[in-house]
Design a protein around this motif. Structure first.
Motif, mmCIF file in Angstrom:
data_model
loop_
_atom_site.group_PDB
_atom_site.id
_atom_site.type_symbol
_atom_site.label_atom_id
_atom_site.label_comp_id
_atom_site.label_asym_id
_atom_site.label_seq_id
_atom_site.Cartn_x
_atom_site.Cartn_y
_atom_site.Cartn_z
ATOM 1 N N MET A 1 7.847 -23.914 12.606
ATOM 2 C CA MET A 1 8.080 -25.123 13.407
ATOM 3 C C MET A 1 6.957 -25.322 14.423
ATOM 4 O O MET A 1 6.466 -26.441 14.626
ATOM 5 N N LEU A 2 6.554 -24.241 15.071
ATOM 6 C CA LEU A 2 5.465 -24.326 16.040
ATOM 7 C C LEU A 2 4.166 -24.720 15.352
ATOM 8 O O LEU A 2 3.393 -25.529 15.876
ATOM 9 N N ALA A 3 3.924 -24.159 14.158
ATOM 10 C CA ALA A 3 2.707 -24.489 13.415
ATOM 11 C C ALA A 3 2.683 -25.960 13.021
ATOM 12 O O ALA A 3 1.633 -26.613 13.079
ATOM 13 N N VAL A 4 3.830 -26.502 12.617
ATOM 14 C CA VAL A 4 3.901 -27.919 12.237
ATOM 15 C C VAL A 4 3.588 -28.803 13.430
ATOM 16 O O VAL A 4 2.836 -29.783 13.329
ATOM 17 N N ILE A 5 4.154 -28.473 14.595
ATOM 18 C CA ILE A 5 3.918 -29.274 15.800
ATOM 19 C C ILE A 5 2.440 -29.280 16.172
ATOM 20 O O ILE A 5 1.864 -30.325 16.511
ATOM 21 N N LYS A 6 1.797 -28.119 16.096
ATOM 22 C CA LYS A 6 0.412 -28.016 16.545
ATOM 23 C C LYS A 6 -0.590 -28.592 15.549
ATOM 24 O O LYS A 6 -1.653 -29.073 15.933
ATOM 25 N N ARG A 7 -0.254 -28.523 14.251
ATOM 26 C CA ARG A 7 -1.224 -28.944 13.239
ATOM 27 C C ARG A 7 -1.054 -30.395 12.805
ATOM 28 O O ARG A 7 -1.995 -30.996 12.282
ATOM 29 N N SER A 8 0.127 -30.938 12.970
ATOM 30 C CA SER A 8 0.358 -32.322 12.555
ATOM 31 C C SER A 8 -0.066 -33.270 13.674
ATOM 32 O O SER A 8 0.322 -33.092 14.832
ATOM 33 N N THR A 9 -0.863 -34.272 13.330
ATOM 34 C CA THR A 9 -1.345 -35.214 14.343
ATOM 35 C C THR A 9 -1.672 -36.551 13.692
ATOM 36 O O THR A 9 -1.609 -36.703 12.465
ATOM 37 N N TRP A 10 -1.992 -37.521 14.512
ATOM 38 C CA TRP A 10 -2.377 -38.843 14.033
ATOM 39 C C TRP A 10 -3.890 -38.902 13.830
ATOM 40 O O TRP A 10 -4.632 -38.098 14.385
ATOM 41 N N PRO A 11 -4.397 -39.830 13.034
ATOM 42 C CA PRO A 11 -5.847 -39.952 12.810
ATOM 43 C C PRO A 11 -6.575 -40.293 14.102
ATOM 44 O O PRO A 11 -6.070 -41.035 14.944
ATOM 45 N N SER A 12 -7.741 -39.733 14.269
ATOM 46 C CA SER A 12 -8.538 -40.021 15.464
ATOM 47 C C SER A 12 -9.133 -41.424 15.433
ATOM 48 O O SER A 12 -9.408 -42.008 16.482
ATOM 49 N N ASP A 13 -9.351 -41.966 14.239
ATOM 50 C CA ASP A 13 -9.877 -43.319 14.088
ATOM 51 C C ASP A 13 -8.730 -44.327 14.208
ATOM 52 O O ASP A 13 -7.765 -44.295 13.448
ATOM 53 N N MET A 14 -8.837 -45.238 15.181
ATOM 54 C CA MET A 14 -7.755 -46.188 15.433
ATOM 55 C C MET A 14 -7.521 -47.115 14.249
ATOM 56 O O MET A 14 -6.371 -47.461 13.946
ATOM 57 N N ASP A 15 -8.572 -47.525 13.557
ATOM 58 C CA ASP A 15 -8.402 -48.395 12.394
ATOM 59 C C ASP A 15 -7.651 -47.674 11.280
ATOM 60 O O ASP A 15 -6.757 -48.252 10.636
ATOM 61 N N VAL A 16 -7.997 -46.422 11.054
ATOM 62 C CA VAL A 16 -7.292 -45.634 10.047
ATOM 63 C C VAL A 16 -5.833 -45.429 10.450
ATOM 64 O O VAL A 16 -4.929 -45.483 9.605
ATOM 65 N N ALA A 17 -5.605 -45.214 11.756
ATOM 66 C CA ALA A 17 -4.242 -45.019 12.234
ATOM 67 C C ALA A 17 -3.390 -46.274 12.017
ATOM 68 O O ALA A 17 -2.225 -46.187 11.630
ATOM 69 N N ARG A 18 -3.989 -47.451 12.256
ATOM 70 C CA ARG A 18 -3.246 -48.695 12.043
ATOM 71 C C ARG A 18 -2.925 -48.902 10.561
ATOM 72 O O ARG A 18 -1.806 -49.283 10.199
ATOM 73 N N LYS A 19 -3.907 -48.645 9.709
ATOM 74 C CA LYS A 19 -3.684 -48.814 8.274
ATOM 75 C C LYS A 19 -2.647 -47.819 7.748
ATOM 76 O O LYS A 19 -1.897 -48.130 6.820
ATOM 77 N N GLY A 20 -2.596 -46.638 8.345
ATOM 78 C CA GLY A 20 -1.642 -45.625 7.913
ATOM 79 C C GLY A 20 -0.305 -45.723 8.606
ATOM 80 O O GLY A 20 0.555 -44.854 8.416
ATOM 81 N N ARG A 21 -0.126 -46.748 9.430
ATOM 82 C CA ARG A 21 1.132 -46.987 10.145
ATOM 83 C C ARG A 21 1.465 -45.848 11.122
ATOM 84 O O ARG A 21 2.631 -45.477 11.295
ATOM 85 N N PHE A 22 0.440 -45.325 11.744
ATOM 86 C CA PHE A 22 0.641 -44.334 12.794
ATOM 87 C C PHE A 22 0.773 -44.987 14.167
ATOM 88 O O PHE A 22 1.013 -44.297 15.148
ATOM 89 N N VAL A 23 0.598 -46.290 14.232
ATOM 90 C CA VAL A 23 0.649 -47.015 15.505
ATOM 91 C C VAL A 23 1.936 -47.821 15.564
ATOM 92 O O VAL A 23 2.261 -48.564 14.628
#
Length: 294
Positions: A1-23
């Motif tokens: 659980m700790l590993a998932v929290i630390k390793r899972s994140t959103w894309p650093s590129d805002m355009d990629v994040a928007r396209k991937g529905r991370f925003v």
């Protein structure tokens, strides 16, 4: 659980994040919020983490500890390597601690309980910076923490209380979005700070009285070592709590000092008033939020 929290994140590129529905657009925030894909899977498990911590803390209650087997009656006590590390004698245990086959059942149980306790607080402490604003929107996490753990704080020793201050509370304050200070950080502080002031003040009074009478009492070596350990632990807890208060008032990590008691009595009195207050500090003073009395 700790590993998932630390390793899972959103894309650093805002355009990629928007396209991937991370925003996402959350009403209480004025700007779009980046969302961690692991949040919806991790959030339901926080209640279980709080219940595990409650179970570990309840082991210190007299009626519970009386039911523990004699062989494991000292399983909750501080382990030898941890004790040596606090006292600066870690090298004495370093070689033995690397060989798990040399450990006795009691020592293994001590290490297990310590590991579970610390990892649970690491999970809670990593949730804020890693999961982001969505974590702070989950009010049931804080409610469960306050209702499950805080009533048992009086039963645990300083070395079990330190992770709550150093690992969880400090990170929770530092990474909380300002829009949620009043509904997240303020309730935490109003429940935690008055208790910490009472606990630390009472222990410092006992230590002062003990120092005055120490010259008149001839204690054995084991008693002296235990007293030194308890005093060092209390100084460390005081220093970490003062650092938390600095984070609260200034909005950034404070500088650790050698003696937390000296900070309480001298440094805060000499510090320029309102010069370095952060947004949370201004909120606390403006609304007269009490961090010292319930």
């Amino acid at each position: 659980m700790l590993a998932v929290i630390k390793r899972s994140t959103w894309p650093s590129d805002m355009d990629v994040a928007r396209k991937g529905r991370f925003v996402r657009q959350i009403p209480r925030f004025g700007t779009p919020v980046l969302c961690n894909p692991a949040t919806k899977f991790i959030t339901p498990l926080f209640r279980s983490i709080c219940l595990i911590l409650r179970m570990l803390m309840s082991l210190w209650l007299p009626d519970v500890s009386a039911k523990i087997s004699v062989e494991y009656s000292k399983a909750n006590e501080i382990s030898g390597p941890e004790k040596a590390s606090i006292l600066g004698n870690y090298s004495h245990y370093s070689e033995a601690s690397d060989i798990s086959s040399n450990k006795q059942p009691l020592e293994r149980m001590q290490n297990f309980l310590t590991l579970v306790h610390d990892v649970c607080f690491q999970i809670l402490g990593s949730a804020g910076p890693c999961l982001g604003n969505e974590f702070y929107c989950q009010s049931e996490v804080l409610e469960c923490l306050i209702s499950s753990l805080f009533p048992l704080l009086h039963s645990i020793p300083d070395y079990r209380l330190r992770p709550l201050i150093r690992i969880f509370a400090k990170g929770y304050v530092l990474f909380c979005p300002p829009e949620l200070y009043e509904v997240t950080v303020v309730p935490l502080l109003t429940n935690l700070c008055p208790y910490m002031l009472k606990r630390l003040s009472q222990k410092w009074a006992v230590m002062d009285q003990s120092a005055e009478t120490k010259s008149d009492v001839c204690a054995n070596e084991d008693a002296d070592n235990q007293e030194i350990l308890e005093e060092q632990l209390h100084r460390m807890l005081t220093r970490e709590y003062i650092d938390l208060l600095v984070c609260v008032m200034q909005g950034k990590k404070g500088t650790a000092v050698a003696d937390g008691r000296d900070v309480m009595e001298e440094d805060f009195a000499a510090a320029p008033q309102n010069q370095f207050l952060g947004e949370l500090g201004h909120l606390i003073l403006r609304n007269r939020v009490s961090l010292f009395y319930q």
